[in-house]
Design a protein around this motif. Structure first.
Motif, PDB file in Angstrom:
ATOM      1  N   THR A  85     -10.359  38.471 -20.063  1.00 48.24           N
ATOM      2  CA  THR A  85     -10.861  38.088 -20.465  1.00 48.24           C
ATOM      3  C   THR A  85     -11.920  38.497 -20.128  1.00 48.24           C
ATOM      4  N   ASP A  86     -12.649  38.925 -21.382  1.00 48.64           N
ATOM      5  CA  ASP A  86     -13.415  38.811 -20.224  1.00 48.64           C
ATOM      6  C   ASP A  86     -12.972  37.741 -19.281  1.00 48.64           C
TER       7      ASP A  86
ATOM      8  N   THR B 219     -22.238  33.211  -7.654  1.00 41.45           N
ATOM      9  CA  THR B 219     -23.093  34.381  -7.878  1.00 41.45           C
ATOM     10  C   THR B 219     -22.262  35.635  -8.076  1.00 41.45           C
ATOM     11  N   ALA B 220     -21.225  35.798  -7.247  1.00 40.13           N
ATOM     12  CA  ALA B 220     -20.356  36.973  -7.364  1.00 40.13           C
ATOM     13  C   ALA B 220     -19.638  36.980  -8.709  1.00 40.13           C
ATOM     14  N   ILE B 221     -19.189  35.800  -9.158  1.00 36.43           N
ATOM     15  CA  ILE B 221     -18.507  35.711 -10.451  1.00 36.43           C
ATOM     16  C   ILE B 221     -19.451  36.097 -11.579  1.00 36.43           C
TER      17      ILE B 221
ATOM     18  N   PHE C  36     -21.203  40.025 -15.663  1.00 34.75           N
ATOM     19  CA  PHE C  36     -22.155  41.002 -16.174  1.00 34.75           C
ATOM     20  C   PHE C  36     -21.708  42.435 -15.933  1.00 34.75           C
ATOM     21  N   ALA C  37     -21.277  42.737 -14.709  1.00 33.39           N
ATOM     22  CA  ALA C  37     -20.833  44.104 -14.438  1.00 33.39           C
ATOM     23  C   ALA C  37     -19.625  44.452 -15.301  1.00 33.39           C
ATOM     24  N   PHE C  38     -18.737  43.484 -15.509  1.00 42.02           N
ATOM     25  CA  PHE C  38     -17.614  43.688 -16.412  1.00 42.02           C
ATOM     26  C   PHE C  38     -18.104  44.113 -17.798  1.00 42.02           C
TER      27      PHE C  38
ATOM     28  N   CYS D  33     -11.373  45.910 -12.726  1.00 40.09           N
ATOM     29  CA  CYS D  33     -11.555  45.495 -11.329  1.00 40.09           C
ATOM     30  C   CYS D  33     -12.547  44.332 -11.241  1.00 40.09           C
ATOM     31  N   CYS D  34     -13.571  44.349 -12.079  1.00 35.09           N
ATOM     32  CA  CYS D  34     -14.524  43.237 -12.124  1.00 35.09           C
ATOM     33  C   CYS D  34     -13.837  41.967 -12.602  1.00 35.09           C
ATOM     34  N   GLU D  35     -12.954  42.107 -13.600  1.00 36.90           N
ATOM     35  CA  GLU D  35     -12.206  40.951 -14.099  1.00 36.90           C
ATOM     36  C   GLU D  35     -11.308  40.382 -13.013  1.00 36.90           C
ATOM     37  N   ALA D  36     -10.681  41.259 -12.225  1.00 36.14           N
ATOM     38  CA  ALA D  36      -9.848  40.797 -11.114  1.00 36.14           C
ATOM     39  C   ALA D  36     -10.689  40.045 -10.086  1.00 36.14           C
ATOM     40  N   THR D  37     -11.921  40.524  -9.864  1.00 37.12           N
ATOM     41  CA  THR D  37     -12.836  39.824  -8.959  1.00 37.12           C
ATOM     42  C   THR D  37     -13.133  38.422  -9.464  1.00 37.12           C
TER      43      THR D  37
END
Length: 324
Positions: free
Chosen positions: A3-4, A97-99, A105-107, A190-194
Motif C-alpha cells: 500500500t502504499d 516520524t519514521a513512518i 514520503f520516501a515510498f 523496502c520503505c513500505e516494509a518499514t
C-alpha cells in the motif's frame, strides 16, 4: 501498503461463519485502488517534479482523510487526533516520524522516480514482493524466525522479479533503465516494509486510518521546502488533463479511498485471510498497466506475477505470526 498502506491490525473472526461477501468486495476494491498506484505514478511522473508530485499526493490524501478521521473518532467518542499525538511518548513520536518520512514520503518519491524508467508491468511485479521483503525485514530487525515456508516464499518472489527483468523488457525500453527503475521501485517496497514493521511497534492508540493521515501530515511538513523549490519555474500548463487527474487519484484514490475500503473490509477477518486479498494489488497494477499505459501484453509478465503470487499464497497459508 505504502500500500502504499496495505497492512493493518485485524481481528480474527470467531463466529464460525464464512467470509462476508461485503467484506470480501471491500478488500478487493481497496487492493485494486492500491494497485492502481503503480501505473498512475508513471503517468504523474511524466510532467510533475519528484518532490512536488509526491507532496501533492500527500496533500490530496490528507484533505480526503481528515474529515473521515474526525467524524470516525467523534462518532466513537474517542479523543481528537491532536490530543492523541500530544500524549504520545518520545519513542512513538520518533516511530511516527519514521513512518511519515520513510514509509510514506520516501515510498512515494521512489515510486515516482522508478516508474519513470520501469514499465508498469515490471513495477507491478516488483511491488508484489512486498510481503516477502517484509518477512525478511521482520527476521533481520524484529527477531522473527525464518521458517522453511518463508524461505520458499522469498525465493519465489526474487525469482519472479528476476524473470521479468531478464526476459520481459520491450523493444521501446532500455534494459539498463528497466533494471534501474526496478531497483528504485524495490527501494519503495523496502520503505513500505518499514511502514509495516514500525507501525506494528507503535504503542499509541491509533487506528490504521488515523495513522495514514498522520503519516501524510508528517510527510507534508518534512518535505514542503523541497516541494516549494520544485514550484520555482514549474509550468502549471505542462501537465495534461490526464496527468492532473492522475495526480488527484494518486492521493485521493490510491492512498485515501484505498485505505478506507481496505480497513472497512478487513476489520472482522483474520490477518491470514486478509493477506490473501493482498494478491489483488499486483494483479490490479498489472492489468491497469496494460489499460492505462497501453503496454503490450507479454506472457512472461504472467509467469513472473504467478511466481511472485505463489510466494504470497505460501506466506498466507504458513501464517506470519503477527496477526496483521
Amino acid at each position: 501498503m505504502a500500500t502504499d498502506t496495505t497492512t493493518s491490525t485485524t481481528t480474527t473472526s470467531t463466529d464460525g461463519t464464512g467470509l462476508d461477501p461485503r467484506a470480501a468486495a471491500l478488500m478487493v476494491m481497496g487492493m485494486a485502488c492500491f494497485g492502481s498506484a503503480t501505473p498512475v505514478s508513471r503517468i504523474v511522473g511524466r510532467s510533475f517534479p519528484v518532490w512536488l508530485g509526491s507532496t501533492t499526493r500527500m496533500l490530496v490524501a490528507a484533505a480526503v482523510l481528515a474529515p473521515m478521521v474526525w467524524w470516525r473518532r467523534r462518532r466513537r467518542d474517542e479523543p481528537s487526533l491532536w490530543q492523541t499525538v500530544r500524549t504520545m511518548d518520545a519513542a512513538d513520536r520518533w516511530r511516527l516520524t519514521a513512518i511519515g518520512v520513510v514509509g510514506t514520503f520516501a515510498f512515494t518519491a521512489f515510486m515516482l522516480i522508478g516508474m519513470r524508467e520501469a514499465p508498469g508491468a515490471v513495477g507491478a511485479i516488483v511491488m508484489a514482493t512486498t510481503p516477502a521483503v517484509t518477512a525478511v525485514a521482520s527476521v533481520l530487525f524484529l527477531g522473527d524466525h525464518l521458517t522453511k515456508w518463508k524461505t520458499i516464499a522469498i525465493a519465489l518472489a526474487v525469482t519472479g522479479v528476476v524473470i521479468v527483468n531478464i526476459f520481459g523488457s520491450t523493444g521501446s525500453d532500455s534494459g539498463d533503465l528497466v533494471v534501474v527503475g526496478s531497483l528504485l521501485v524495490f527501494a519503495a517496497v523496502c520503505c513500505e516494509a518499514t511502514y509495516t514493521l514500525v507501525g506494528m511497534q507503535l504503542s499509541a492508540d491509533l487506528d490504521p486510518m488515523s495513522l495514514t493521515l498522520l503519516a501524510a501530515v508528517v510527510a507534508i511538513v518534512a518535505f514542503s521546502p523541497l516541494a516549494i523549490w520544485d514550484l520555482i519555474g514549474f509550468d502549471w500548463t505542462e501537465p495534461s488533463t490526464s496527468e492532473w487527474l492522475g495526480a488527484l487519484w494518486w492521493g485521493a484514490g490510491t492512498m485515501a479511498l484505498g485505505s478506507v475500503l481496505w480497513f472497512m473490509g478487513n476489520r472482522d477477518v483474520s490477518g491470514t485471510t486478509a493477506s490473501v486479498f493482498m494478491g489483488v494489488m499486483p494483479v490490479s497494477a498489472l492489468v491497469l498497466s496494460y489499460v492505462l499505459l497501453g503496454e503490450p501484453f507479454q506472457w512472461i509478465h504472467v509467469v513472473g506475477m504467478a511466481t511472485v503470487l505463489a510466494g504470497l499464497v505460501i506466506t498466507s497459508m504458513a501464517g506470519d505470526g503477527h496477526g496483521h
